[in-house]
Design a protein around this motif. Structure first.
Motif, PDB file in Angstrom:
ATOM      1  N   ILE A  38       0.853  -1.185   0.000  1.00  0.00           N
ATOM      2  CA  ILE A  38       0.000   0.000   0.000  1.00  0.00           C
ATOM      3  C   ILE A  38       0.890   1.237   0.000  1.00  0.00           C
ATOM      4  O   ILE A  38       1.802   1.352   0.824  1.00  0.00           O
ATOM      5  CB  ILE A  38      -0.922   0.005   1.240  1.00  0.00           C
ATOM      6  N   ASP A  39       0.609   2.152  -0.909  1.00  0.00           N
ATOM      7  CA  ASP A  39       1.365   3.398  -0.983  1.00  0.00           C
ATOM      8  C   ASP A  39       1.074   4.249   0.250  1.00  0.00           C
ATOM      9  O   ASP A  39      -0.009   4.179   0.830  1.00  0.00           O
ATOM     10  CB  ASP A  39       0.977   4.155  -2.247  1.00  0.00           C
ATOM     11  N   LEU A  40       2.041   5.053   0.658  1.00  0.00           N
ATOM     12  CA  LEU A  40       1.862   5.934   1.802  1.00  0.00           C
ATOM     13  C   LEU A  40       1.078   7.182   1.390  1.00  0.00           C
ATOM     14  O   LEU A  40       1.293   7.732   0.316  1.00  0.00           O
ATOM     15  CB  LEU A  40       3.224   6.346   2.382  1.00  0.00           C
ATOM     16  N   ALA A  41       0.184   7.617   2.254  1.00  0.00           N
ATOM     17  CA  ALA A  41      -0.652   8.784   1.957  1.00  0.00           C
ATOM     18  C   ALA A  41       0.172  10.060   1.929  1.00  0.00           C
ATOM     19  O   ALA A  41      -0.139  10.984   1.202  1.00  0.00           O
ATOM     20  CB  ALA A  41      -1.777   8.900   2.976  1.00  0.00           C
ATOM     21  N   THR A  42       1.189  10.119   2.735  1.00  0.00           N
ATOM     22  CA  THR A  42       2.039  11.307   2.763  1.00  0.00           C
ATOM     23  C   THR A  42       3.438  10.932   2.324  1.00  0.00           C
ATOM     24  O   THR A  42       3.989   9.937   2.771  1.00  0.00           O
ATOM     25  CB  THR A  42       2.060  11.961   4.154  1.00  0.00           C
ATOM     26  N   LYS A  43       3.971  11.707   1.435  1.00  0.00           N
ATOM     27  CA  LYS A  43       5.337  11.453   0.952  1.00  0.00           C
ATOM     28  C   LYS A  43       6.380  12.020   1.914  1.00  0.00           C
ATOM     29  O   LYS A  43       7.561  11.853   1.719  1.00  0.00           O
ATOM     30  CB  LYS A  43       5.526  12.056  -0.442  1.00  0.00           C
ATOM     31  N   ARG A  44       5.898  12.696   2.972  1.00  0.00           N
ATOM     32  CA  ARG A  44       6.830  13.252   3.948  1.00  0.00           C
ATOM     33  C   ARG A  44       7.359  12.195   4.899  1.00  0.00           C
ATOM     34  O   ARG A  44       8.288  12.442   5.637  1.00  0.00           O
ATOM     35  CB  ARG A  44       6.151  14.357   4.745  1.00  0.00           C
ATOM     36  N   VAL A  45       6.755  10.997   4.902  1.00  0.00           N
ATOM     37  CA  VAL A  45       7.231   9.929   5.777  1.00  0.00           C
ATOM     38  C   VAL A  45       8.553   9.435   5.214  1.00  0.00           C
ATOM     39  O   VAL A  45       8.614   8.943   4.094  1.00  0.00           O
ATOM     40  CB  VAL A  45       6.212   8.765   5.830  1.00  0.00           C
ATOM     41  N   PRO A  46       9.650   9.603   5.950  1.00  0.00           N
ATOM     42  CA  PRO A  46      10.945   9.168   5.427  1.00  0.00           C
ATOM     43  C   PRO A  46      11.009   7.652   5.324  1.00  0.00           C
ATOM     44  O   PRO A  46      10.573   6.937   6.221  1.00  0.00           O
ATOM     45  CB  PRO A  46      11.955   9.700   6.450  1.00  0.00           C
ATOM     46  N   LEU A  47      11.518   7.179   4.208  1.00  0.00           N
ATOM     47  CA  LEU A  47      11.649   5.746   4.005  1.00  0.00           C
ATOM     48  C   LEU A  47      12.920   5.256   4.690  1.00  0.00           C
ATOM     49  O   LEU A  47      14.027   5.662   4.332  1.00  0.00           O
ATOM     50  CB  LEU A  47      11.690   5.420   2.516  1.00  0.00           C
ATOM     51  N   VAL A  48      12.728   4.429   5.675  1.00  0.00           N
ATOM     52  CA  VAL A  48      13.855   3.831   6.379  1.00  0.00           C
ATOM     53  C   VAL A  48      13.776   2.326   6.192  1.00  0.00           C
ATOM     54  O   VAL A  48      12.727   1.771   5.895  1.00  0.00           O
ATOM     55  CB  VAL A  48      13.857   4.195   7.886  1.00  0.00           C
ATOM     56  N   SER A  49      14.904   1.672   6.347  1.00  0.00           N
ATOM     57  CA  SER A  49      14.941   0.217   6.218  1.00  0.00           C
ATOM     58  C   SER A  49      15.322  -0.374   7.562  1.00  0.00           C
ATOM     59  O   SER A  49      15.305   0.313   8.574  1.00  0.00           O
ATOM     60  CB  SER A  49      15.939  -0.185   5.122  1.00  0.00           C
ATOM     61  N   GLY A  50      15.662  -1.633   7.562  1.00  0.00           N
ATOM     62  CA  GLY A  50      16.034  -2.289   8.816  1.00  0.00           C
ATOM     63  C   GLY A  50      14.813  -2.861   9.501  1.00  0.00           C
ATOM     64  O   GLY A  50      13.961  -3.471   8.869  1.00  0.00           O
ATOM     65  N   SER A  51      14.719  -2.627  10.795  1.00  0.00           N
ATOM     66  CA  SER A  51      13.599  -3.140  11.579  1.00  0.00           C
ATOM     67  C   SER A  51      13.171  -2.091  12.591  1.00  0.00           C
ATOM     68  O   SER A  51      13.832  -1.064  12.747  1.00  0.00           O
ATOM     69  CB  SER A  51      14.007  -4.427  12.294  1.00  0.00           C
ATOM     70  N   ALA A  52      12.090  -2.381  13.312  1.00  0.00           N
ATOM     71  CA  ALA A  52      11.595  -1.438  14.320  1.00  0.00           C
ATOM     72  C   ALA A  52      12.597  -1.282  15.461  1.00  0.00           C
ATOM     73  O   ALA A  52      12.669  -0.235  16.090  1.00  0.00           O
ATOM     74  CB  ALA A  52      10.252  -1.909  14.862  1.00  0.00           C
TER      75      ALA A  52
END
Length: 193
Positions: free
Chosen positions: A84-98
């Motif tokens: 599902i695409d994110l509604a806001t593009k301001r959410v920085p894409l990070v990888s890894g885990s929580a």
């Protein structure tokens, strides 16, 4: 629209579509003011109840269905990958885990604090802990991450920032083709109830 009241008229037709076969498998008509998010899981359940043989690996949706609870319900109830695409593009894409998020530059984020049950992680460069390999391209300042597993941010089996995730998301064009055929060939654009 008058003041704070918004008037509207119309309907939405919500569908669950098999992206491989380009066929609708479940649907529901709703009033214009019902939100897509509230209908996502009931529609998927309708598809599963109506077609007991149905087993899905992936649920594709656009940004209108972006919500942490939708991601969690798709994983918990259907054991499917939510793409599902994110509604806001301001959410920085990070990888890894929580437990150990990594910035787009490949650096581990610095834990700042807990905010309403979620962890706030910061850019390591802003805390003087590292030099950024992407100084002009990276806009990450702070990332709020759900504890445990954040399916919305990291994905389930397929990491959100992977080429495989993008390849799966690109299958949404099949869904758009179905809606286009319904509107043009089946006159869904010019109907009366």
């Amino acid at each position: 629209a008058q003041g704070k009241y918004k008037w509207g008229f119309g309907y939405y037709f919500h569908l669950v579509i098999d992206a491989n076969l380009e066929l609708p498998i479940a649907g529901r008509l709703s009033f214009w003011n019902e939100r897509e998010k509230t209908l996502a899981i009931p529609l998927l359940k309708q598809a599963y109840n109506g077609l007991p043989w149905l087993r899905t690996e992936t649920v594709l949706a656009d940004a209108a269905y972006d919500g942490s609870y939708i991601f969690e319900d798709i994983v918990r109830e259907f054991n499917a990958e939510p793409i599902i695409d994110l509604a806001t593009k301001r959410v920085p894409l990070v990888s890894g885990s929580a437990e150990r998020p990594i910035c787009p530059g490949g650096l581990p984020l610095v834990h700042r604090r807990k905010v309403r049950g979620q962890n706030e992680w910061g850019c390591p460069v802003r805390f003087g802990k590292a030099m950024c390999p992407l100084p002009e391209k990276c806009s990450l300042k702070v990332a709020i991450v759900n504890p445990g597993h954040d399916y919305r941010r990291f994905g389930y089996h397929v990491p959100r920032i992977s080429p495989q995730w993008q390849e799966l998301y690109n299958k949404r064009t099949a869904i758009e083709r179905v809606f286009s055929r319904l509107k043009d060939k089946r006159r869904l654009n010019s109907h009366c109830f």
